[in-house]
Scaffold this active site. Structure first.
Site, PDB file in Angstrom:
ATOM      1  CE  LYS A   1       9.023 -12.823 -13.406  1.00 39.24           C
ATOM      2  NZ  LYS A   1       9.801 -12.238 -14.477  1.00 39.24           N
TER       3      LYS A   1
ATOM      4  CG  ASN B   1      -0.209  -0.076   2.498  1.00 36.81           C
ATOM      5  OD1 ASN B   1       0.553   0.822   2.830  1.00 36.81           O
ATOM      6  ND2 ASN B   1      -0.403  -1.155   3.254  1.00 36.81           N
TER       7      ASN B   1
END
Ligand code: CTP
Length: 421
Positions: A302, A224
């Protein structure tokens, strides 16, 4: 009744001194005034004597005064020394330890908390010498309120206006633990004692700050916009008051805070563990914007978009660190949570206070129309409201550093009012 020794420096803002005396008295404080020679040009000793109801002190070498009341006694009789306006000259003398008149001698001779409300031309304020003196005085443990930005008597605009008397009086009262009686422990809260800096000496503080990063795979995460600025500023302000401060921080771009023990980590889970490992603490200040959710699984490798396609991101709720401290049998004596609200600020803050069992909530208005440039999250300013069981106090719009200072003063006031209550 607690007494403030008000040292009035020789600047144009000295004309506000009688109003400041009134405001201090309205806060339930007794006031005794001390004028520098230059200040007499701006405000009359007679008017100060009448609003304060006390003798006004002016001259170090006035033998009558020395016989009646030496400068040491002047400081001994006060719980707080307030310098308003604090001129560049007075700041320079105080920073260097120069004692050549009654005001500077009193400042050098005191072991009481000292608060300065600077007022001067913007270029004098920004001058490297004044900034050097400011840094030195802060290191020495002196407290500051203002200056503010605005139109100045010299016709210029900028930083250097003295804060409003009502603001200075509220800050002085908060530092003395008596601004708002129910919040800070009663109108007859005991006096501050001891030296300037270590108002919070012996207190262990846990502060969380910044965002958390919740990994999706080794290169991606959920996060955030929290910058960590408010929490870091609070850590600095509390460390300056002598507390042992532990700053548990998510990833930020900010440098370590001097004099603070840093614990840097990434995820909400790591933050939870670090906080509980630091218990017991006296004070908890939870400013972190902890991610509410994390991916249920973090891929070891990944995720390749060609192989995975659109990933199916199942989320899991993170544990609430603040609520867990509120529920703990090691709950800090003063537990402070933060809230980001766009509306119904006070009502939501009260709800959070009860739900998370904390003592104060600092509610930030993060509405886009709050008027704060760049927004609260990530920006340099804040408009906080302190909500406790019995009280609400709006801090007003100010820098995060000033918000931190103000909160630190309330915390110091809280503990000082509890010392002998
Ligand atoms: N907090 C925490 N751990 C979490 C979530 C929040 O410690 N997992 C703390 C924050 O540090 C802050 C307070 O709880 O002190 C914020 O509570 P929260 O319920 O997240 O408030 P908001 O962000 O305002 O969210 P909401 O609008 O959903 O109430």
């Amino acid at each position: 009744m607690k007494r403030v020794l008000l040292i009035i420096g020789g600047g144009i803002a000295a004309y506000k001194a009688p109003d400041l005396v009134r405001q201090l008295r309205a806060q339930g404080l007794a006031v005794r005034c001390l004028l520098t020679k230059a200040a007499e040009q701006f405000v009359s000793p007679l008017s100060l004597a009448s609003v304060s109801g006390d003798k006004v002190y002016e001259n170090l070498f006035d033998l009558t005064d020395e016989a009646e009341m030496g400068h040491i006694q002047l400081s001994r009789d006060a719980e707080l020394i307030l310098v308003a306006p604090a001129t560049a000259d007075l700041m320079a003398k105080a920073a260097q330890g120069i004692a050549n008149d009654l005001a500077s001698t009193t400042l050098l001779a005191t072991d009481k908390p000292v608060m300065l409300a600077p007022a001067m031309n913007v270029r004098m304020w920004k001058h490297a010498a004044t900034q050097r003196n400011l840094a030195q005085l802060k290191t020495d443990g002196l407290h500051f309120v203002g200056p503010e930005e605005g139109d100045m008597a010299c016709g210029e605009f900028g930083l250097g206006r003295m804060s409003e008397p009502s603001e200075i009086a509220a800050r002085a009262a908060a530092l003395l633990g008596g601004a708002d009686a129910p919040l800070l422990g009663g109108a007859h809260a005991p006096l501050l004692r001891g030296a300037q800096a270590p108002l919070l000496k012996g207190k262990k503080v846990l502060i969380t700050a910044g965002p958390t990063h919740e990994p999706i795979d080794p290169v991606r995460y959920i996060a955030n916009r929290s910058s960590g600025k408010q929490g870091y500023a609070i850590a600095g302000a509390l460390a300056a008051m002598g507390a042992e401060v532990h700053l548990v921080s998510g990833p930020t771009a900010l440098a370590d805070v001097a004099g603070v023990k840093m614990h840097r980590l990434e995820t909400a889970d790591e933050m939870y563990a670090a906080c509980h490992a630091l218990l017991p603490v006296d004070i908890g200040v939870m400013t972190a914007a902890v991610a509410d959710w994390r991916p249920d699984v973090c891929a070891d490798q990944k995720l390749k978009k060609t192989e995975t396609g659109l990933p199916d991101l199942a989320l899991r709720e993170n544990r609430d660190i603040l609520a867990s401290l509120g529920a703990s049998d090691k709950k800090p004596e003063l537990l402070i949570g933060f809230a980001a609200e766009t509306h119904n600020v006070e009502a939501f803050a009260r709800d959070k206070l009860a739900r998370k069992n904390c003592d104060w909530i600092i509610a930030n208005n993060v509405a886009l129309d709050s008027g704060i440039e760049g927004g609260v999250m990530g920006g340099d300013e804040n408009a906080a409201t302190l909500v406790s069981q019995n009280n609400v106090e709006a801090f007003g719009q100010m820098s995060k550093t000033e918000t931190a200072q103000k909160l630190a003063e309330h915390i110091a006031g809280y503990f000082n009012s509890r010392k002998t209550s």
